[in-house]
Design a protein around this motif. Structure first.
Motif, short mmCIF file in Angstrom:
data_model
loop_
_atom_site.label_atom_id
_atom_site.label_comp_id
_atom_site.label_asym_id
_atom_site.label_seq_id
_atom_site.Cartn_x
_atom_site.Cartn_y
_atom_site.Cartn_z
N LYS A 96 0.83 -1.19 0.00
CA LYS A 96 0.00 0.00 0.00
C LYS A 96 0.87 1.25 0.00
N GLU A 97 0.36 2.31 -0.63
CA GLU A 97 1.09 3.57 -0.72
C GLU A 97 0.54 4.58 0.28
N LYS A 98 1.45 5.31 0.92
CA LYS A 98 1.11 6.42 1.81
C LYS A 98 0.08 6.00 2.86
N LEU A 99 0.29 4.83 3.43
CA LEU A 99 -0.63 4.29 4.44
C LEU A 99 -0.12 4.62 5.84
N THR A 100 -1.04 4.98 6.72
CA THR A 100 -0.72 5.17 8.14
C THR A 100 -1.46 4.13 8.95
N VAL A 101 -0.75 3.40 9.78
CA VAL A 101 -1.35 2.39 10.65
C VAL A 101 -1.20 2.84 12.10
N ILE A 102 -2.33 2.99 12.77
CA ILE A 102 -2.35 3.21 14.21
C ILE A 102 -2.66 1.88 14.87
N THR A 103 -1.94 1.53 15.91
CA THR A 103 -2.15 0.22 16.52
C THR A 103 -1.84 0.25 18.01
N ASN A 104 -2.43 -0.68 18.73
CA ASN A 104 -2.06 -0.94 20.12
C ASN A 104 -1.38 -2.30 20.25
N SER A 105 -0.99 -2.87 19.11
CA SER A 105 -0.37 -4.19 19.07
C SER A 105 1.13 -4.07 18.83
N LEU A 106 1.92 -4.53 19.78
CA LEU A 106 3.37 -4.50 19.59
C LEU A 106 3.82 -5.40 18.44
N PRO A 107 3.26 -6.62 18.28
CA PRO A 107 3.65 -7.44 17.13
C PRO A 107 3.34 -6.78 15.78
N VAL A 108 2.19 -6.09 15.67
CA VAL A 108 1.87 -5.38 14.43
C VAL A 108 2.90 -4.29 14.17
N ALA A 109 3.22 -3.50 15.19
CA ALA A 109 4.20 -2.44 15.04
C ALA A 109 5.57 -2.99 14.64
N PHE A 110 6.00 -4.06 15.29
CA PHE A 110 7.30 -4.65 14.97
C PHE A 110 7.33 -5.17 13.54
N ASP A 111 6.23 -5.78 13.08
CA ASP A 111 6.18 -6.32 11.72
C ASP A 111 6.30 -5.23 10.67
N LEU A 112 5.84 -4.03 10.99
CA LEU A 112 5.84 -2.95 10.01
C LEU A 112 7.09 -2.08 10.06
N ILE A 113 7.96 -2.33 11.04
CA ILE A 113 9.22 -1.60 11.09
C ILE A 113 10.05 -1.92 9.85
N GLY A 114 10.54 -0.89 9.19
CA GLY A 114 11.32 -1.08 7.97
C GLY A 114 10.50 -1.04 6.71
N SER A 115 9.17 -0.99 6.83
CA SER A 115 8.31 -0.88 5.65
C SER A 115 8.12 0.60 5.31
N ASN A 116 7.38 0.87 4.24
CA ASN A 116 7.10 2.26 3.88
C ASN A 116 5.81 2.76 4.52
N ILE A 117 5.30 2.02 5.51
CA ILE A 117 4.06 2.39 6.19
C ILE A 117 4.38 3.21 7.44
N GLU A 118 3.67 4.33 7.58
CA GLU A 118 3.81 5.15 8.78
C GLU A 118 3.10 4.43 9.93
N VAL A 119 3.77 4.29 11.06
CA VAL A 119 3.20 3.55 12.19
C VAL A 119 3.10 4.47 13.41
N ILE A 120 1.92 4.51 14.01
CA ILE A 120 1.68 5.23 15.26
C ILE A 120 1.19 4.22 16.28
N ILE A 121 1.88 4.10 17.39
CA ILE A 121 1.44 3.18 18.44
C ILE A 121 0.89 4.01 19.59
N ILE A 122 -0.29 3.62 20.08
CA ILE A 122 -0.92 4.40 21.15
C ILE A 122 -0.12 4.25 22.44
#
Length: 258
Positions: free
Chosen positions: A112-138
């Motif tokens: 996906k292009e220019k996607l922002t993912v907000i999450t409260n899941s540490l595994p989700v955040a860790f999986d997206l590290i290094g991708s082109n997805i912006e990640v915000i963890i609560i």
């Protein structure tokens, strides 16, 4: 019918009736006693039912560690997650809940292009590290068993978020009690996310239906769609759709889990 599909239907039947004779199962599914015994043996090994002489009874689940649940009904969870990811458009801001089903979404979002993912899941955040997805963890307190973050307004400003689509997990789904979860803290966080999201999807495999657990998250009429798998019985589908609940039923693709 595939073995895995029949076993899920058997589990649904036993859950509904609580205690069932083996001969009843052979008649209901039109298979031999030998086949039923093999299916029951598998379900018993997975600690989903308990065997006794001539029959079986349903084991009411309790919440376990997320690591222990990751591989339970994995084909169904991956199929549901893939369907959820297909609803996400480039440029959107989405919320991915902490849970074993929504966790599977990450693999289908990487293009996906220019996607922002907000999450409260540490595994989700860790999986997206290094991708082109912006990640915000609560921000908030770590819940160790779920590897998740639970938060209240005094810890995190939810009103600053602008979420297009939220993908929520559930431990129980029923018409009477709605979406429910084992944890009060998780339920509070989900309520806040639901309140501020434009569109809310619930990702729940068929084993979660017609079941209520400790804490209500919201009534079913507060979500836009529930995405689940093909093993959901027809009478349950009718029960929900007759009440105006929008369901999306997905088929399992074993190849996606390899």
């Amino acid at each position: 019918m595939y073995t895995i599909e029949r076993q899920q239907l058997i589990l649904q039947f036993v859950r509904k009736h609580k205690v069932v004779k083996l001969v009843t199962l052979t008649n209901e599914f039109n298979v031999s006693m030998e086949t039923i015994r093999r299916d029951i043996q598998q379900l018993a090994q997975e600690k989903k039912i308990e065997k006794f002489y001539g029959g079986v009874k349903y084991i009411e689940p309790v919440e376990g560690l997320i690591d222990n649940r990751l591989h339970e009904q994995l084909p169904e969870k991956v199929a549901i997650a893939k369907a959820c990811a297909s609803l996400v458009q480039d440029g959107e801001c989405i919320f991915i809940d902490s849970g074993t089903t929504t966790y599977q979404m990450t693999q289908f979002l990487l293009e996906k292009e220019k996607l922002t993912v907000i999450t409260n899941s540490l595994p989700v955040a860790f999986d997206l590290i290094g991708s082109n997805i912006e990640v915000i963890i609560i921000g908030g307190k770590i819940r160790h068993s779920e590897k998740s973050v639970t938060s209240n307004d005094f810890l995190f400003r939810f009103d600053h978020l602008n979420i297009n689509k939220a993908f929520i997990c559930a431990s129980g789904v029923s018409i009477e009690k709605g979406i429910s979860d084992f944890s009060l803290e998780e339920a509070i966080t989900r309520k806040q996310i639901i309140n501020i999201s434009q569109t809310v999807y619930v990702a729940a495999d068929s084993s979660k239906f017609n079941k209520d657990v400790a804490i209500q998250v919201c009534p079913v009429n507060e979500v836009d769609m529930i995405i689940t798998d093909y093993a959901l019985p027809k009478d349950t589908i009718n029960h929900f759709t007759d009440k105006g609940v929008q369901l999306k039923i997905v088929k399992t693709n074993i190849e996606d889990t390899k």
